[in-house]
Design a protein around this motif. Sequence first.
Motif, short mmCIF file in Angstrom:
data_model
loop_
_atom_site.label_atom_id
_atom_site.label_comp_id
_atom_site.label_asym_id
_atom_site.label_seq_id
_atom_site.Cartn_x
_atom_site.Cartn_y
_atom_site.Cartn_z
N ILE A 39 -3.38 15.67 37.56
CA ILE A 39 -3.53 15.21 36.18
C ILE A 39 -4.91 14.59 36.04
N MET A 40 -5.69 15.10 35.09
CA MET A 40 -7.06 14.65 34.93
C MET A 40 -7.20 13.56 33.85
N LYS A 41 -6.52 13.78 32.72
CA LYS A 41 -6.75 12.90 31.58
C LYS A 41 -5.51 12.94 30.70
N TYR A 42 -5.18 11.80 30.09
CA TYR A 42 -4.07 11.80 29.15
C TYR A 42 -4.33 10.81 28.03
N GLN A 43 -3.66 11.07 26.90
CA GLN A 43 -3.78 10.23 25.72
C GLN A 43 -2.41 10.08 25.08
N ILE A 347 -22.44 13.21 32.98
CA ILE A 347 -21.37 12.73 32.11
C ILE A 347 -21.18 13.73 30.97
N CYS A 348 -19.95 14.22 30.80
CA CYS A 348 -19.66 15.16 29.72
C CYS A 348 -19.28 14.42 28.43
N ASN A 349 -18.41 13.43 28.58
CA ASN A 349 -17.89 12.77 27.38
C ASN A 349 -17.36 11.38 27.76
N VAL A 371 -10.11 -5.77 24.80
CA VAL A 371 -10.79 -4.85 25.70
C VAL A 371 -10.99 -3.52 25.00
N VAL A 372 -12.01 -2.80 25.46
CA VAL A 372 -12.17 -1.40 25.10
C VAL A 372 -11.76 -0.59 26.33
N ASN A 373 -10.71 0.22 26.17
CA ASN A 373 -10.27 1.09 27.25
C ASN A 373 -11.10 2.37 27.19
N VAL A 374 -11.94 2.56 28.18
CA VAL A 374 -12.91 3.66 28.18
C VAL A 374 -12.47 4.74 29.16
N SER A 375 -12.59 5.99 28.73
CA SER A 375 -12.27 7.14 29.58
C SER A 375 -13.49 8.05 29.67
N PHE A 376 -13.84 8.46 30.88
CA PHE A 376 -15.01 9.30 31.11
C PHE A 376 -14.58 10.66 31.66
N LEU A 377 -15.24 11.67 31.18
CA LEU A 377 -15.10 13.02 31.74
C LEU A 377 -16.47 13.39 32.27
N TYR A 378 -16.53 13.76 33.57
CA TYR A 378 -17.85 14.01 34.14
C TYR A 378 -17.81 15.19 35.11
N VAL A 379 -18.99 15.77 35.31
CA VAL A 379 -19.17 16.82 36.32
C VAL A 379 -19.48 16.12 37.63
N ALA A 380 -18.71 16.47 38.68
CA ALA A 380 -18.82 15.78 39.97
C ALA A 380 -19.45 16.68 41.02
N LEU A 381 -19.93 16.02 42.05
CA LEU A 381 -20.45 16.74 43.23
C LEU A 381 -19.27 17.13 44.11
N ASP A 382 -18.45 18.02 43.58
CA ASP A 382 -17.24 18.48 44.27
C ASP A 382 -17.06 19.96 43.93
N ASP A 383 -17.27 20.81 44.90
CA ASP A 383 -17.21 22.26 44.65
C ASP A 383 -15.82 22.71 44.23
N ARG A 384 -14.80 22.10 44.77
CA ARG A 384 -13.44 22.54 44.48
C ARG A 384 -12.94 22.03 43.12
N HIS A 385 -13.26 20.76 42.81
CA HIS A 385 -12.86 20.17 41.54
C HIS A 385 -14.09 19.56 40.87
N GLN A 388 -14.13 15.94 36.70
CA GLN A 388 -13.38 14.75 37.09
C GLN A 388 -13.31 13.77 35.93
N THR A 389 -12.37 12.85 36.02
CA THR A 389 -12.24 11.78 35.02
C THR A 389 -12.13 10.43 35.73
N MET A 390 -12.48 9.40 34.99
CA MET A 390 -12.24 8.04 35.49
C MET A 390 -12.09 7.11 34.29
N GLU A 391 -11.43 5.99 34.55
CA GLU A 391 -11.12 5.02 33.50
C GLU A 391 -11.86 3.72 33.76
N GLY A 392 -12.17 3.03 32.67
CA GLY A 392 -12.82 1.72 32.78
C GLY A 392 -12.35 0.79 31.68
#
Length: 521
Positions: A39-43, A347-349, A371-385, A388-392
């Motif tokens: 699971i990468m991202k959810y809303q 960073i994509c979005n 708080v501002v719940n921030v979600s990032f979608l980014y291109v990673a240095l990972d050939d297989r995946h 990627q996403t991360m939360e802040g």
Amino acid sequence: MELTKRNISLTCKKGSAMTQLTLDDDFNVPDTKADIERIMKYQGQIEPESIRALDGKVVVRGKLAFRILYGGVGGENAIHNMKGSIPFEETVNIEGILPEDEIQFHGEMEDLSISLINSRKISVKAVVTLHIDAEVTKEEEAGIELMGENDLQYTTQTISFTPLAIKTKDTFRVKNEIEVSGNKPNISEIIWDSAQLRSVETRPSEGAIRIRGEIFLFILYIGEDERNSIQWSEHNIPFDGIIDCNGCREDMIPAISCHLSGNEPEIKPDYDGEQRMLGIDYVIDMNIRLYEDQQMDIVNDVYSALKDLEPVTKKISFEKLVMRNSSKCKASDKLHLSQTQPKILQICNSSGTVSIDEIHIVKEGLQIDGVVNVSFLYVALDDRHPLQTMEGILPFSYTVEVNDIQPNCIYQVEHALEQLGTVMLNSEEIEMKAVISLDTLVMDKCEEVIITDVKEHPYDMKKIQELPGIVGYIVKPGDTLWKIAKKFYSTVESIKSINELSDDRIKPGDRLVLMKKVEEI
């Protein structure tokens, strides 16, 4: 004797309640969708369907709508989505509420967790907070003027109040076609989209409400190229328009909330027949509430030198505007990747939602923490995946200045994310900057005694005749000429004339000569 009356339209809060409920359910992946590997991202968002006021309670029906973006089995470009909803019905007790009362509802998602049970099933858990306010707007009849005998005496006072003048709901439609950038491939399939309102302004005018702002749109799509590559595109879509609103005036005080809804963007061909256009059709749902500052002079005391007058009184409750303020709060922080997360290439979005943790009254005004719940979608240095996403979490604290705020004041705070910017400092660190808009309306809860009628009775002449016709009097603290005249069956003008006073000002220790004015009938 005749008491002239006028209707007063008054608004007051009857009660409020807050309750939390936990939603929990499992969902199977549709047969048409691929297995879930990660699971990468959810809303998720709360969507009310009906709100009913009953005797002493409110019944809220709605659903938690959610969607997920996930990586499926089948390689780096196997990105998919699915969505679903969890219905709920909650009964909230509010003492004294009636079916005809006005209900204001706000649902807030405190926590949302979506986890993988197996490749064909997910678990959705959420904590939802329901905020409910009940208020009533009613007409009260108050005396404003008294006509009668020459010796009839009465005083008036000015009351200020801020009733709800207009309450309605309307929609504003944003329909447009936009094109992806020329350096992007054609669109084969949209796998994720996110639309947010930004920089929304609403302003009342004569017979209408002006609305302007922009919609920030992000799409993730499969490109129409040899590799069926994953692509993304961002767009700022401005809007500006007029909503008809009967009875609206420019000087009214707005409390307008806006919510964005609509369908997913539609892929359309451009003039050359290539799939490069996005057809958008969004609806801005507007909850419109307009208040009006008013003042009225009402009769607050009465007596006569001919008859004993008994005022018939009633205590009323109402709200009075203290302040309306539109302010912006800035927040910034840095976010570091965890050791298990792949490093950032691009960073994509970035997207975010504002959550208010606490609002409390302080000496300077209203202290707002959130708080501002921030979600990032980014291109990673990972050939297989590679995607990627991360939360802040970006905390903020802001004080809205409110002069003369009192502990019993009530308030409404509409909050929204105005801007969100991210800068990649290095492959492991991101700087976040946000601007949060805070539209604040503060009301004072007031009570006043009004005169609704005056009853006439004959004086007890035996008692009055026992009083001296003329007397000396020393002014006491709290005395006014009106109080002294009423007590000694005289008039303000008589006291001023006998004591050669040029105005109504007196002070403790002053000596006055008083003459009884009651006539024998």
